[in-house]
Design a protein around this motif. Structure first.
Motif, PDB file in Angstrom:
ATOM      1  N   MET A  89     -13.528  -8.192  10.146  1.00 61.87           N
ATOM      2  CA  MET A  89     -12.137  -7.966  10.542  1.00 61.87           C
ATOM      3  C   MET A  89     -11.744  -6.512  10.288  1.00 61.87           C
ATOM      4  O   MET A  89     -11.029  -5.904  11.079  1.00 61.87           O
ATOM      5  CB  MET A  89     -11.230  -8.917   9.750  1.00 61.87           C
ATOM      6  CG  MET A  89      -9.832  -9.063  10.304  1.00 61.87           C
ATOM      7  SD  MET A  89      -9.761  -9.580  12.050  1.00 61.87           S
ATOM      8  CE  MET A  89     -10.279 -11.300  11.917  1.00 61.87           C
ATOM      9  N   TRP A 148     -13.053  -4.390  13.047  1.00 61.51           N
ATOM     10  CA  TRP A 148     -12.225  -4.561  14.246  1.00 61.51           C
ATOM     11  C   TRP A 148     -10.882  -3.860  14.071  1.00 61.51           C
ATOM     12  O   TRP A 148     -10.384  -3.189  14.981  1.00 61.51           O
ATOM     13  CB  TRP A 148     -12.066  -6.055  14.526  1.00 61.51           C
ATOM     14  CG  TRP A 148     -11.325  -6.394  15.775  1.00 61.51           C
ATOM     15  CD1 TRP A 148     -10.286  -7.260  15.896  1.00 61.51           C
ATOM     16  CD2 TRP A 148     -11.570  -5.884  17.099  1.00 61.51           C
ATOM     17  NE1 TRP A 148      -9.863  -7.317  17.197  1.00 61.51           N
ATOM     18  CE2 TRP A 148     -10.627  -6.477  17.958  1.00 61.51           C
ATOM     19  CE3 TRP A 148     -12.479  -4.969  17.631  1.00 61.51           C
ATOM     20  CZ2 TRP A 148     -10.566  -6.199  19.323  1.00 61.51           C
ATOM     21  CZ3 TRP A 148     -12.419  -4.684  18.995  1.00 61.51           C
ATOM     22  CH2 TRP A 148     -11.475  -5.301  19.818  1.00 61.51           C
ATOM     23  N   LEU A 149     -10.305  -3.981  12.875  1.00 59.04           N
ATOM     24  CA  LEU A 149      -9.050  -3.302  12.588  1.00 59.04           C
ATOM     25  C   LEU A 149      -9.204  -1.789  12.740  1.00 59.04           C
ATOM     26  O   LEU A 149      -8.356  -1.116  13.333  1.00 59.04           O
ATOM     27  CB  LEU A 149      -8.600  -3.633  11.156  1.00 59.04           C
ATOM     28  CG  LEU A 149      -7.312  -2.948  10.685  1.00 59.04           C
ATOM     29  CD1 LEU A 149      -6.104  -3.544  11.386  1.00 59.04           C
ATOM     30  CD2 LEU A 149      -7.155  -3.086   9.177  1.00 59.04           C
ATOM     31  N   ALA A 199      -1.802  -3.836  28.922  1.00 55.60           N
ATOM     32  CA  ALA A 199      -2.391  -2.627  29.501  1.00 55.60           C
ATOM     33  C   ALA A 199      -1.349  -1.885  30.328  1.00 55.60           C
ATOM     34  O   ALA A 199      -1.199  -0.657  30.231  1.00 55.60           O
ATOM     35  CB  ALA A 199      -3.612  -2.981  30.360  1.00 55.60           C
ATOM     36  N   LEU A 246      -1.013  -0.335  23.469  1.00 50.66           N
ATOM     37  CA  LEU A 246      -2.432  -0.025  23.663  1.00 50.66           C
ATOM     38  C   LEU A 246      -3.291  -0.824  22.685  1.00 50.66           C
ATOM     39  O   LEU A 246      -4.298  -1.437  23.077  1.00 50.66           O
ATOM     40  CB  LEU A 246      -2.657   1.477  23.451  1.00 50.66           C
ATOM     41  CG  LEU A 246      -4.101   1.961  23.573  1.00 50.66           C
ATOM     42  CD1 LEU A 246      -4.635   1.738  24.962  1.00 50.66           C
ATOM     43  CD2 LEU A 246      -4.199   3.433  23.208  1.00 50.66           C
ATOM     44  N   VAL A 247      -2.892  -0.820  21.415  1.00 53.92           N
ATOM     45  CA  VAL A 247      -3.622  -1.607  20.412  1.00 53.92           C
ATOM     46  C   VAL A 247      -3.648  -3.069  20.822  1.00 53.92           C
ATOM     47  O   VAL A 247      -4.670  -3.756  20.752  1.00 53.92           O
ATOM     48  CB  VAL A 247      -2.951  -1.428  19.031  1.00 53.92           C
ATOM     49  CG1 VAL A 247      -3.410  -2.506  18.066  1.00 53.92           C
ATOM     50  CG2 VAL A 247      -3.248  -0.041  18.472  1.00 53.92           C
ATOM     51  N   LEU A 279      -6.052  -3.805  23.781  1.00 56.43           N
ATOM     52  CA  LEU A 279      -7.454  -3.885  23.356  1.00 56.43           C
ATOM     53  C   LEU A 279      -7.712  -5.188  22.612  1.00 56.43           C
ATOM     54  O   LEU A 279      -8.740  -5.829  22.782  1.00 56.43           O
ATOM     55  CB  LEU A 279      -7.790  -2.687  22.459  1.00 56.43           C
ATOM     56  CG  LEU A 279      -7.756  -1.333  23.144  1.00 56.43           C
ATOM     57  CD1 LEU A 279      -7.948  -0.214  22.126  1.00 56.43           C
ATOM     58  CD2 LEU A 279      -8.832  -1.239  24.206  1.00 56.43           C
ATOM     59  N   SER A 280      -6.747  -5.578  21.773  1.00 55.66           N
ATOM     60  CA  SER A 280      -6.908  -6.821  21.022  1.00 55.66           C
ATOM     61  C   SER A 280      -6.971  -8.028  21.958  1.00 55.66           C
ATOM     62  O   SER A 280      -7.782  -8.935  21.777  1.00 55.66           O
ATOM     63  CB  SER A 280      -5.752  -6.970  20.043  1.00 55.66           C
ATOM     64  OG  SER A 280      -5.806  -8.212  19.387  1.00 55.66           O
ATOM     65  N   ASN A 310     -10.211  -8.741  23.606  1.00 55.38           N
ATOM     66  CA  ASN A 310     -11.077  -9.475  22.693  1.00 55.38           C
ATOM     67  C   ASN A 310     -10.676 -10.945  22.603  1.00 55.38           C
ATOM     68  O   ASN A 310     -11.521 -11.841  22.740  1.00 55.38           O
ATOM     69  CB  ASN A 310     -10.985  -8.817  21.304  1.00 55.38           C
ATOM     70  CG  ASN A 310     -11.991  -9.372  20.336  1.00 55.38           C
ATOM     71  OD1 ASN A 310     -13.131  -9.645  20.712  1.00 55.38           O
ATOM     72  ND2 ASN A 310     -11.583  -9.582  19.100  1.00 55.38           N
ATOM     73  N   GLY A 360     -11.577 -12.939  25.631  1.00 57.20           N
ATOM     74  CA  GLY A 360     -13.006 -13.227  25.661  1.00 57.20           C
ATOM     75  C   GLY A 360     -13.384 -14.350  24.706  1.00 57.20           C
ATOM     76  O   GLY A 360     -14.192 -15.225  25.047  1.00 57.20           O
ATOM     77  N   VAL A 361     -12.783 -14.351  23.508  1.00 55.56           N
ATOM     78  CA  VAL A 361     -13.066 -15.421  22.551  1.00 55.56           C
ATOM     79  C   VAL A 361     -12.598 -16.764  23.104  1.00 55.56           C
ATOM     80  O   VAL A 361     -13.313 -17.769  23.026  1.00 55.56           O
ATOM     81  CB  VAL A 361     -12.387 -15.123  21.194  1.00 55.56           C
ATOM     82  CG1 VAL A 361     -12.508 -16.315  20.253  1.00 55.56           C
ATOM     83  CG2 VAL A 361     -13.001 -13.893  20.552  1.00 55.56           C
ATOM     84  N   TYR A 389      -7.704 -13.994  13.869  1.00 57.23           N
ATOM     85  CA  TYR A 389      -8.101 -12.937  14.796  1.00 57.23           C
ATOM     86  C   TYR A 389      -6.930 -12.067  15.217  1.00 57.23           C
ATOM     87  O   TYR A 389      -7.105 -10.938  15.637  1.00 57.23           O
ATOM     88  CB  TYR A 389      -8.696 -13.527  16.078  1.00 57.23           C
ATOM     89  CG  TYR A 389     -10.130 -13.884  15.985  1.00 57.23           C
ATOM     90  CD1 TYR A 389     -11.105 -13.066  16.540  1.00 57.23           C
ATOM     91  CD2 TYR A 389     -10.515 -15.044  15.336  1.00 57.23           C
ATOM     92  CE1 TYR A 389     -12.432 -13.406  16.460  1.00 57.23           C
ATOM     93  CE2 TYR A 389     -11.838 -15.389  15.248  1.00 57.23           C
ATOM     94  CZ  TYR A 389     -12.805 -14.571  15.806  1.00 57.23           C
ATOM     95  OH  TYR A 389     -14.113 -14.907  15.730  1.00 57.23           O
ATOM     96  N   ALA A 392      -5.518  -8.398  13.037  1.00 58.68           N
ATOM     97  CA  ALA A 392      -5.878  -6.986  13.194  1.00 58.68           C
ATOM     98  C   ALA A 392      -4.860  -6.300  14.111  1.00 58.68           C
ATOM     99  O   ALA A 392      -4.466  -5.156  13.896  1.00 58.68           O
ATOM    100  CB  ALA A 392      -7.289  -6.852  13.752  1.00 58.68           C
ATOM    101  N   LEU A 403      -1.208  -3.729  12.716  1.00 59.68           N
ATOM    102  CA  LEU A 403      -0.876  -2.406  13.240  1.00 59.68           C
ATOM    103  C   LEU A 403       0.407  -2.404  14.048  1.00 59.68           C
ATOM    104  O   LEU A 403       1.203  -1.463  13.985  1.00 59.68           O
ATOM    105  CB  LEU A 403      -2.029  -1.896  14.115  1.00 59.68           C
ATOM    106  CG  LEU A 403      -3.356  -1.683  13.376  1.00 59.68           C
ATOM    107  CD1 LEU A 403      -4.487  -1.527  14.366  1.00 59.68           C
ATOM    108  CD2 LEU A 403      -3.271  -0.482  12.456  1.00 59.68           C
TER     109      LEU A 403
END
Lengths: 235, 235, 235, 235, 235
Positions: free
Chosen positions: C13, C16-17, E23, E47-48, E51-52, E55, E58-59, E70, E73, E77
């Motif tokens: 994690m 990833w962070l 995005a 943006l963060v 990107l998260s 992921n 996809g999971v 998950y 993260a 931020l």
């Protein structure tokens, strides 16, 4: 390439280092370019090189070798971009005929094309070597003895002259690595693929990054001379 | 495509070269565009072309062939963008009716659409060829004899006229490669897939990059005439 | 790395962070840089670090370990970029000789190169440790007692001095984590790979992000002092 | 999708064309936006659409089909962005109440949400169709007969009125393709998956790109009227 | 995730929708930021988050589940970035002590860190819940009753006050979804993984996008008040 490198694979590490360095340099010169037009070709060269190194790093990690011909797609584009930077730096301090731009562009394009054709075996390696050498010597003649050299000597701008001298020193010493490598690999007794790749990576690092930083510094000096304030308070 | 190319696979190398060149050119024209609006279509065309070549290079590395129809998604977008650049260059030095923009846009879109439909077999290859040819000849007529040509002749701006002449020379000679390739591939006796791809890659290199650099140079001249200083000291 | 992390894999994690944090920080500093040139090296450092962490996160997810040598490609580029930031912050408030820039650049490059060569086994780990330590102590000496420290003390700009002090506090405490980790891993009894990676990730977070935010704040103050208005109404 | 498309797979080619077109359009409108704030929503819409088409093109190449529900994630975001563009174009030439912004945003969001819920089977397809139809008719009423239409009629700006009329013509004809497709697919006898995807791709091309170019043209006119010079000599 | 989603997989569709939305929002706020510095944290947060969500999507597509840990993260931020936006909005209309910035930053960082440690099982879920709750209540207290609330009340700027009120309403209602979800998942009887993911996706949509649009609107109003013209004719 993530999981394949061994901790002591210094060549693989240098490929990965170059990928990071070129990506960072591309961002740097493209961002800095907002204030200095002469940095655009450098930014574009770093971007092209970063994309190329992503490919080269993958080939190395997958096969343990990178045939030198793979590097020519990068060099065919980046060497001319670096060569015309001499023109742009001169153009910043004195009046330069546009014909010098074209002579540097053509000579450097011929240089890399001949090197590629020779090393890929489309012409005899010796012929490729001689034509590339002629291109390289022409460029050195131009920046030391020819119009470019004379313009620099007469520009009267001390800082730009110092930078121009540093740039042509890199071009003399750093660029000499490529014909030496070519000679050993294709005309001499062959080379160790670890050694040649490490040398080319470090040569690229020097010839692109150090060369670029010198140009950036003369540009930054020039900007400051125009009355811009400190780097913290902006453009 | 990393590990598949042979050292002497010059076609594969040219695909990789084009990918790098178009990515670099996209960055170049989009960055330079900050000062010259006319460079935006060129930047967009290079970006589209870069993405397309990533795909083409992958197809070549995977299969050893790139059917020409694959190139039409790129051409359908980039040929009109290049065609309307004639309009923008004229618009920089004289007053140009917006109808010229639309005539160039429509003629070039018809040209590439007809070429695609013919080469993919949706219409007879001969019909596609003739319609595309008509579109191309119309554009040539426009830039030599038609309103675009007349406006250029009467603009009175020496440098822009020289650039316009160079641009239409490229459009005459460089663009002629495509109908010749089409004729040989679909109407003649067929072609060697290595030769045709190498030719198309070099044609794209010439018609996009050299064409773009000429436009950029006239734009840079124009900017300088407006009183901007040296390339080192910024915009 | 999507499907491999366990809910309680705190190291994964943290990788990833860091990837997200560095990507966000790269965007932040590169965008903010439009107004403060001193932020460019920080933006470039964050970008390099983001690309590196994408790789590290993938290696961790795939193998459950990240050998420390993998981190050196990042550090070799980012530590010098952070070190020269001391020079840029000083340059914002007082006149600074360019030699200081080069001393900080060379010392930090030697530091990371020695650390890499020692940890990869190309030189003895003890030799690498000692040379790297000398480089680090030289930098600390420079910013506390040397020319950098003296210039800061005499600059007379209260806010920049506070920032400089905070920056060197981070460099003293935060950067000490790396030699401690190195000592334990290569000279002491070895380390748990979970612990060492978590510690290095948090050290990177502190040394890059917190360090960067301090620099950004002094830059923002400086900009405001120049008469710019509120953050909502623009640059 | 590289190696899977057949030369005569026109639907696959149209997916690839849309991916390239939307990526290029995103770059175009985001770059042009530097001078016209009204182009931001268009740039964002094109970017969202480009990412969506990368996904759709992959699904098509992998499975030979793209269920229409996949397109709704794109439409849910892009249709409202296009709808509020009417508000922004009006706002350029006359004073417009912010409530109009919200009415257009909500109506278009309801339209696409209802369409999604109906086509995915979460509500009856007929109910989804009727609610979406109501949303679409509301928007048409607004731009022809409602406040938006009246504001346009009274703005007194000839060029903006022409553009507004062209935009609502596209919204009337081009947007009608979607309910027709929905009716045939979910309420009528079903549709051929090749035909429906080709039609939706071309509808997206028309409704996004042609619509966007009209808005860009009115913005360019407006900029020029403010006294900016030729496209070659910059902003 | 291309080929795995079923047409009626509304959770997968919401992951894909969030990826596109974030995005697009990242591009929007980073571009708009050129004129309003307060939008930078929003752009970075989007943006963060984008990107998260790449992921997370996809999971989900690979495993049919996304454990809530998950998401931390991202939240670690983005929640602080959203919290400090209160400070920036206030700073646009009145003088705000920098200590408020740090209080909001620390409280929100503690909030998400406690939530993560509790939900990953590193501390007792109850302890994590209580500490996170304390952090959240502190922030609410600050923006309603504390210094932030008082500064807003006394700023005298009608529009900014309305926006601040809307922002804190979202923070009160929208942010309450997270502790409720946490309570049900880790302290109550457990939750359906489809329901919880759909709820978190919609909460993120509301709390990030709607919150961001309100801030953007107050910034746009503020810019207009400074005398900028219509959205069509530029910045």
């Amino acid at each position: 390439m993530s999981e394949m490198l061994q901790p002591n694979d210094i060549v693989g590490m240098s490929f990965w280092l170059m990928t990071l360095a070129m990506a960072g340099a591309a961002a740097f010169f493209l961002v800095e370019r907002l204030w200095q037009a002469a940095l655009t070709p450098l930014g574009v060269a770093m971007l092209v090189s970063a994309l190329s190194y992503v490919n080269l790093a993958g080939v190395w990690a997958g096969t343990g070798d990178v045939p030198t011909v793979y590097r020519f797609a990068d060099w065919q584009l980046t060497v001319p971009l670096l060569a015309v930077t001499f023109y742009l730096v001169l153009g910043a301090v004195t009046k330069v005929p546009v014909a010098l731009f074209w002579r540097l562009l053509v000579a450097s394009a011929v240089l890399t094309a001949a090197g590629y054709l020779g090393s890929a075996g489309f012409v005899s390696p010796t012929l490729g070597f001689l034509v590339a050498l002629a291109g390289g010597l022409y460029i050195l003649g131009e920046i030391y003895l020819g119009e470019a050299g004379r313009l620099n000597a007469s520009s009267g701008n001390q800082k730009a002259q110092t930078a121009f001298n540093a740039m042509r020193l890199i071009a003399t010493i750093g660029w000499a690595i490529y014909p030496l490598g070519y000679f050993m690999e294709y005309l001499g007794g062959g080379v160790d693929n670890e050694a040649i790749n490490l040398i080319y990576n470090l040569a690229d690092f020097l010839n692109k990054l150090a060369f670029g930083l010198i140009v950036w510094q003369v540009a930054a000096n020039d900007r400051e001379a125009d009355g811009h304030r400190s780097p913290l308070s902006g453009a």
